[in-house]
Design an enzyme around this catalytic site. Structure first.
Site: not given
Lengths: 378, 289
Positions: B17-18, B43, B96, B98, B159, B209, B247
């Protein structure tokens, strides 16, 4: 986030880890008074948030009353790797026999906290790690068990043969682990840890770094933060959802995503240019971010050209374009801007940018080359 | 086949719901992912985009048979959300969120190991098996079904790489964003083995990286266990030491974790490393021919 040696040792003291008697001073007069109080000899130590201060001449032993103001005067105001020394630590001189290294950090591979211990203390542990990796003992700490008494003893036995020292060490190592966990540290170090003439363990130096992601629940730690001018800029940027790091070149960069931003800097260097900054505008589509980002880039007077490299995912290219148009109007940008937009809504974004008459390129390689070319012309 | 997610994925969205949760739940569903449920404490009983919402993960799993969960909750609640998913029997969790405190992740790991739960992230863009399932925030339209497996510590750079591959007609089996945090779930070694075992994957792209030594360890693992061709790219070749490049894990500390060392490690075991992103398609064509 980093703190000074004296602040780390204040935290050690609170957990009853023995540290040197010492006083923080901001002036030569304070240093003289501190030395009188502590008794000679004293060690004068620069307090800066960067390593290698010993090699830079920021740590000196004062044996006589005359040497105290002389050395304090020399070290105060000294520049160490771009950091000006604004305070010094006057620490009581101690006679000791051996020097050890102990430290706690996060180990990415075991996904745990590890304890590192070495009898080759006093030098930088990274040097020991390179030249003689076997001299560093590593102990993985099970997060469910924590630093058990037996593990603390095992570490102490790896360093000391005298059982009296083993007992002191085991107690100290359990406290160090508690400090690490209580404060959300990313590094806790005593280097050197020494044995004094009367057979006691003592932390001669201390170092602590903290996890920036956990500062929200560590208000006492956050209160110790003393950012430099460049770091202040970085923190301001963070509050606006941007990650900014200033560099030395003249090509300003605006990119979405940390990996792509790094790759963009690499690409500029690859084609022979010098980037002025790392700037990640993150993953949201707020045009205001683009305006803030442009402002930040232009606050660096070395910037001669701006390269914008956006690959739309969550970030929508049309939002970036809209922000850019507003930024151009508001900020009266006089230097050239090269734009590369790809991914989500890039067609709409490019359509919006047409009116601004900016050089638009298709790939990031082309963008970097164009930026370098324009930079050379300015 | 592909790895980790496919047509059999039954996805649960924690934090549905966020703002981000509801937006991406819709996107994933539109892509064709089988999104079966959402969780948002308090909810339960409502719906988002036609997806039923539950109060607890246990209820959602019980009612819908969800086997995979994606987490969008705020960073300080993420560790608890991961534990809740694991306790309820979810097999694969994608975080996900962060900015999760590192020690929260350290404390979560032993429980996941005990339960046999696989974790990807935190601080990652998720993963996709093109034309089968999108579980993450990746832009689905740039992917093309094919035979290249891809793993990366970065989002938008992934991407960029995928875009290069797709525009050159090179499709992907599965693309996984493993995230940029120092303590994270599945990493190069586990994924290399999964791609090695996946019959659909013919070649592997590894995007690394600066920071840590995971790339060096991956190079060693490739030499010992991987027979499929691997090409690599390392971001941060020009990064200054001591600076955290966005990061949390991307930092060169005291001279270790540099791009140069990582590139050398790969080249030593015969893995071709692209100097710039646009070299990746050519390198893949070379190793696949």
């Amino acid at each position: 986030m980093k703190i000074h040696e004296y602040q780390a040792k204040e935290i050690f003291s609170r957990y009853r880890i023995p540290v040197t008697n010492e006083i923080v001073c901001y002036t030569v007069a304070e240093a003289v008074a501190a030395a009188e109080k502590l008794g000679l000899p004293v060690v004068v130590k620069a307090q800066v948030l960067v390593g290698g201060r010993g090699k830079a001449g920021g740590v000196k032993l004062a044996r006589t009353a005359e040497e105290v103001p002389e050395m304090a005067g020399k070290i105060l105001g000294m520049d160490i790797k771009g950091y000006t020394v604004e305070k010094i630590l006057i620490a009581q001189g101690v006679k000791f026999s051996s020097e050890f290294y102990v430290g706690l950090t996060i180990d990415r591979n075991s996904k745990s906290v590890i304890f590192m211990a070495s009898s080759e203390g006093g030098v930088e542990i990274e040097e020991v790690a390179k030249e003689n990796p076997d001299a560093i003992h590593k102990f993985v700490i099970d997060p469910d068990l924590g630093m058990t008494p037996f593990l603390a003893r095992k570490i102490a036995f790896a360093l000391f043969s005298d059982f009296n020292l083993v007992k002191q060490g085991a107690d100290m190592f359990q406290k160090l682990y508690r400090i690490f966990m209580d404060t959300d540290s990313s590094l806790v170090e005593i280097n050197p840890l020494v044995i004094t003439e009367d057979g006691k363990l003592l932390a001669l130096d201390g170092k602590m770094n903290f996890d920036d992601n956990a500062l929200f629940r560590q208000p006492e730690v956050e209160a110790l933060n003393e950012p430099t001018e460049d770091e202040r800029k970085e923190i301001d940027a963070n509050e606006k959802g941007l990650t900014y790091i200033r560099l030395d070149g003249s090509i300003g960069c605006m990119v979405n995503g940390a990996g792509l931003a790094m790759a963009t800097l690499d690409l500029i260097k690859y084609f022979g240019g010098e980037p002025a900054n790392f700037l990640d505008i993150g993953g949201s589509s707020n045009p205001q971010k683009v305006i803030d980002a442009m402002n930040l880039i232009l606050s660096d007077k070395n910037v001669k050209v701006v390269m914008i490299n956006i690959f739309g995912g969550i970030t929508r290219c049309d939002d970036v374009a809209r922000g850019l148009i507003i930024a151009l109007e508001k900020l009266k940008v006089e230097i050239p801007i090269v734009v590369r937009l790809s991914g989500t809504n890039s067609k709409e974004g490019l359509e919006i940018l047409k009116q601004a008459n900016l050089p638009i390129v298709e790939t990031m390689s082309q963008a970097a080359q164009k930026a370098i070319e324009l930079c050379a012309q300015n | 086949m592909s790895i980790l997610v496919n047509q059999n994925t039954k996805l649960l969205v924690q934090g549905i719901t966020g703002r981000d949760g509801s937006f991406h739940a819709g996107k994933m569903k539109a892509y064709g992912t089988n999104v079966v449920a959402g969780v948002s404490p308090g909810k339960g009983g409502s719906a988002v985009d036609g997806i039923p919402v539950f109060n607890t993960v246990e209820q959602a799993v019980h009612a819908t048979g969800a086997n995979t969960s994606i987490i969008f909750v705020p960073a300080h609640l993420a560790a608890d959300a991961i534990l809740e998913a694991s306790e309820a029997g979810i097999e694969l969790v994608i975080a996900i969120s962060e900015g999760v405190p590192t020690l929260d992740m350290v404390k979560v790991m032993p429980y996941l190991t005990k339960r046999g739960t696989k974790l990807i992230g935190p601080n990652c863009p998720g993963l996709i098996s093109p034309d089968a399932a999108l579980v993450g925030i990746l832009p689905g339209n740039i992917f093309l079904k094919g035979n290249v497996g891809l793993m990366s510590r970065s989002g938008t750079l992934t991407y960029e790489m995928v875009y290069q591959l797709t525009s050159n007609g090179i499709g992907q089996s599965t693309c996984v964003g493993i995230g940029g945090d120092p303590v994270a779930g599945l990493y190069y070694l586990e994924l290399l083995q999964m791609f090695q075992d996946d019959p659909e994957t013919k070649a592997i792209v590894l995007i690394g990286e600066i920071g840590g030594d995971a790339e060096e360890r991956a190079a060693q693992y490739i030499q010992d266990h991987v027979t499929k061709p691997v090409v690599a790219f390392i971001a941060g070749q020009s990064a200054p030491p001591g600076k955290r490049m966005g990061h949390a894990g991307a930092i060169i500390s005291s001279g270790s974790g540099t791009a140069e060392e990582k590139i050398k490690a790969f080249e030593r075991v015969g893995v071709k490393v692209a100097k710039i992103p646009s070299e990746i398609p050519d390198l893949i064509k070379q190793v696949m021919s």
